[in-house]
Scaffold this active site. Structure first.
Site, PDB file in Angstrom:
ATOM      1  N   VAL A 245      23.891 -27.069 -20.892  1.00 51.98           N
ATOM      2  CA  VAL A 245      24.931 -27.332 -19.893  1.00 51.98           C
ATOM      3  C   VAL A 245      25.326 -25.615 -19.317  1.00 51.98           C
ATOM      4  O   VAL A 245      25.753 -24.786 -20.046  1.00 51.98           O
ATOM      5  CB  VAL A 245      26.276 -27.920 -20.696  1.00 51.98           C
ATOM      6  CG1 VAL A 245      27.299 -28.256 -19.581  1.00 51.98           C
ATOM      7  CG2 VAL A 245      25.791 -28.885 -21.413  1.00 51.98           C
TER       8      VAL A 245
ATOM      9  N   THR B 140      39.464 -23.468 -23.376  1.00 51.51           N
ATOM     10  CA  THR B 140      39.597 -22.265 -22.681  1.00 51.51           C
ATOM     11  C   THR B 140      38.518 -21.993 -21.707  1.00 51.51           C
ATOM     12  O   THR B 140      38.415 -21.219 -20.780  1.00 51.51           O
ATOM     13  CB  THR B 140      39.785 -20.947 -23.577  1.00 51.51           C
ATOM     14  OG1 THR B 140      38.744 -20.978 -24.573  1.00 51.51           O
ATOM     15  CG2 THR B 140      40.994 -20.922 -24.319  1.00 51.51           C
TER      16      THR B 140
ATOM     17  N   TYR C  40      21.981 -23.223 -35.759  1.00 51.23           N
ATOM     18  CA  TYR C  40      22.583 -23.838 -34.727  1.00 51.23           C
ATOM     19  C   TYR C  40      22.212 -25.378 -34.834  1.00 51.23           C
ATOM     20  O   TYR C  40      23.221 -25.952 -34.881  1.00 51.23           O
ATOM     21  CB  TYR C  40      22.573 -23.198 -33.363  1.00 51.23           C
ATOM     22  CG  TYR C  40      23.178 -24.196 -32.396  1.00 51.23           C
ATOM     23  CD1 TYR C  40      24.627 -24.090 -32.394  1.00 51.23           C
ATOM     24  CD2 TYR C  40      22.469 -24.853 -31.332  1.00 51.23           C
ATOM     25  CE1 TYR C  40      25.304 -24.843 -31.539  1.00 51.23           C
ATOM     26  CE2 TYR C  40      23.309 -25.659 -30.474  1.00 51.23           C
ATOM     27  CZ  TYR C  40      24.612 -25.473 -30.523  1.00 51.23           C
ATOM     28  OH  TYR C  40      25.350 -26.184 -29.607  1.00 51.23           O
TER      29      TYR C  40
END
Ligand code: NDP
Ligand code: 8X3
Length: 260
Positions: free
Chosen positions: A191, A16, A158
């Site tokens: 990114v 998405t 993370y």
């Protein structure tokens, strides 16, 4: 009746936005048949319509949360017959939540990251690898991160979740190579053209503006790499691509003197 399926079927988790969406576009442009997944149903429908109209490919949507193991199993096992034989799985769905030292970290955020990045990837892989093993072939590409190869301050959980992805990629290769499966990984640095930073910083635009003083990779750069990996001859398995923008040397060393 839709068009007969001629080209390979690619299932992308987290299509998405960001890297998943950019990958869906490049596969569609090259005529692949796509199963796009994510939690935001409207976005999936919107992307399906766009790709089908623009590229004339077949797109199937599956709306589920990768953290819900029952739902993952049900959705993948319940795929219509013509969509079942998945050739390529892009395990891309993932996120970072929070940026704090361990003592100040939010435990709910830790659970969200581990449940999504580690368990979610495992649930999807278990369901899809069964199909690939039965078919004696398939290609699984995991989106890891530079955070799966090194750590940085406040990145603790993370980084741990992405180190787990790296270990899972290597383990999958050992478990599946005998069945003719290719297992690859892409490990990008920063990114942009993604929602990654906005998600990490809970929608705080100021905190999320982490790319303004250097040129990071774009989601398209990563998508092109994913596509390259999956279009090599069948005897070639690219195991890992570690990639960063030119101004980024490692997680901890970034030339932030302005976009070049
Ligand atoms: P985005 O936030 O733009 O995209 C993340 C995607 O993951 C969305 O499509 C989202 O869909 C999906 N997703 C998140 N949680 C779930 C869930 N519980 N169930 C199903 N889908 C989920 O970020 P990116 O494109 O940057 O992230 C893609 C991958 O790339 C992640 O694994 C990330 O860790 C990794 N990565 C990102 C980097 C970056 O700097 N951006 C660098 C290195 C790696 P939805 O919300 O609709 O469910
Ligand atoms: C995303 C890149 O450096 O924010 O995985 O962890 S980083």
């Amino acid at each position: 009746m839709g068009k007969p399926i001629l080209k390979k079927i690619v299932l992308i988790t987290g299509a998405t936005s960001g890297i998943g969406k950019a990958s869906a576009k490049i596969y569609a442009k090259n005529g692949y048949q796509l199963i796009i997944t994510g939690r935001r149903k409207e976005r999936l429908e919107e992307l399906k319509n766009k790709l089908e109209r623009k590229y004339g490919v077949n797109v199937h949507t599956l709306c589920f949360d990768v953290r819900n193991r029952k739902s993952v199993k049900k959705k993948i096992e319940g795929l219509p017959e013509k969509w079942k034989n998945i050739n390529i799985l892009l395990n891309n769905a993932g996120l970072a939540k929070g940026y704090a030292s361990l003592d100040k970290g939010n435990i709910d955020d830790w659970e969200t990251m581990i449940n999504t990045n580690v368990l979610g990837l495992l649930y999807v892989t278990k369901a899809v690898s069964k199909i690939m093993i039965k078919n004696n072939g398939g290609h699984i590409i995991n989106i890891c991160s530079t955070a799966g190869h090194e750590v940085y301050p406040n990145g603790n959980v993370y980084c741990a979740s992405k180190h787990a992805v790296d270990a899972i990629t290597k383990s999958m290769r050992l478990d599946f190579y005998k069945h003719g499966l290719r297992i690859s990984q892409v490990s990008p640095g920063h990114v942009e053209e993604t929602e990654f930073a906005m998600v990490r910083f809970d929608g705080n635009k100021e905190k999320a503006s982490i790319y303004k003083d250097f040129n990071p990779l774009t989601s398209k750069d990563v998508a092109r790499t994913v596509y390259f990996i999956s279009t090599q001859p069948s005897h070639v398995n690219i195991q890992d691509v570690l990639m960063m923008g030119t101004q980024q040397a490692s997680s901890n060393f970034i030339d932030r003197s302005g976009r070049k």
